[in-house]
Enzyme design. Sequence first.
Site, mmCIF file in Angstrom:
data_model
loop_
_atom_site.group_PDB
_atom_site.id
_atom_site.type_symbol
_atom_site.label_atom_id
_atom_site.label_comp_id
_atom_site.label_asym_id
_atom_site.label_seq_id
_atom_site.Cartn_x
_atom_site.Cartn_y
_atom_site.Cartn_z
ATOM 1 N N HIS A 35 0.839 -1.193 0.000
ATOM 2 C CA HIS A 35 0.000 0.000 0.000
ATOM 3 C C HIS A 35 0.880 1.252 0.000
ATOM 4 O O HIS A 35 2.074 1.178 0.255
ATOM 5 C CB HIS A 35 -0.831 0.080 1.286
ATOM 6 C CG HIS A 35 -1.663 -1.110 1.619
ATOM 7 N ND1 HIS A 35 -3.029 -1.135 1.450
ATOM 8 C CD2 HIS A 35 -1.335 -2.314 2.161
ATOM 9 C CE1 HIS A 35 -3.512 -2.303 1.872
ATOM 10 N NE2 HIS A 35 -2.505 -3.036 2.308
ATOM 11 N N GLU A 117 2.517 -0.890 4.457
ATOM 12 C CA GLU A 117 2.250 0.471 4.015
ATOM 13 C C GLU A 117 3.569 1.207 3.811
ATOM 14 O O GLU A 117 4.435 1.202 4.684
ATOM 15 C CB GLU A 117 1.429 1.231 5.068
ATOM 16 C CG GLU A 117 0.036 0.687 5.303
ATOM 17 C CD GLU A 117 -1.008 1.281 4.360
ATOM 18 O OE1 GLU A 117 -0.634 2.040 3.434
ATOM 19 O OE2 GLU A 117 -2.197 0.980 4.559
ATOM 20 N N HIS A 153 -2.499 -2.981 -3.354
ATOM 21 C CA HIS A 153 -3.882 -2.821 -2.914
ATOM 22 C C HIS A 153 -4.804 -2.710 -4.136
ATOM 23 O O HIS A 153 -5.925 -3.219 -4.139
ATOM 24 C CB HIS A 153 -3.991 -1.572 -2.033
ATOM 25 C CG HIS A 153 -5.181 -1.567 -1.138
ATOM 26 N ND1 HIS A 153 -5.474 -0.527 -0.298
ATOM 27 C CD2 HIS A 153 -6.166 -2.477 -0.933
ATOM 28 C CE1 HIS A 153 -6.578 -0.796 0.377
ATOM 29 N NE2 HIS A 153 -7.018 -1.969 0.012
ATOM 30 N N ASP A 163 -3.479 2.391 -4.905
ATOM 31 C CA ASP A 163 -2.142 2.256 -4.334
ATOM 32 C C ASP A 163 -1.580 0.832 -4.504
ATOM 33 O O ASP A 163 -2.356 -0.104 -4.625
ATOM 34 C CB ASP A 163 -2.145 2.676 -2.856
ATOM 35 C CG ASP A 163 -3.068 1.859 -1.971
ATOM 36 O OD1 ASP A 163 -4.251 1.686 -2.328
ATOM 37 O OD2 ASP A 163 -2.607 1.384 -0.917
#
Length: 196
Positions: A35, A117, A153, A163
């Site tokens: 992400h 992330e 994602h 993303d």
Amino acid sequence: MPIDAAGLLDSAQFIASPNCDERPAGTEISLLVIHNISLPPDEFGGNGVIELFTNHVDPQAHPYYQTLQELKVSAHFFIRRDGAIIQFVPCMKRAWHAGVSQWQDRERCNDFSIGIELEGSDTTPFTDAQYTVLAALTQCLCDRYPIKDIAGHSGIAPSRKTDPGPCFDWRRYAADVNRGDLFHAAGHASIGHERP
């Protein structure tokens, strides 16, 4: 980068997120989901992501934060622009990062995935430090868990998410990890595959 039995990375700062729960019994961790995130949007270096993942966002701190008040989300790992890693959820637990999602005919990707992330956005290139740390973390996770695939994602929720975005260099990441089998169905035009 050793990982203990609970799935905690020894080199990461651990900040516990309440936004997690148990994975379904017997579920193997087989997918990594990449992400990007920045809070406020396109601003880096602050505590916005930490506040979001720990349910401490101040809705008055930024106009965008008004949209986050009821959101309960998390990820296992957050890689800062300088390569520092923060872990919010032990790998053995289910983080709430994927939302409504599907990968190769399996729904509820949170059940069987680890969410990573990257501090960034769809419009900003990621840093060398982030690629270096992401590759090392990926290799570590693949050594520890039966990871079969890596997806963005956008690959598991294409109608909702973009993303890690067009600035993420999938070719570089795949070369750094040196495990082509993990990217065979990732759906990234940049490494010559079609979306599953």
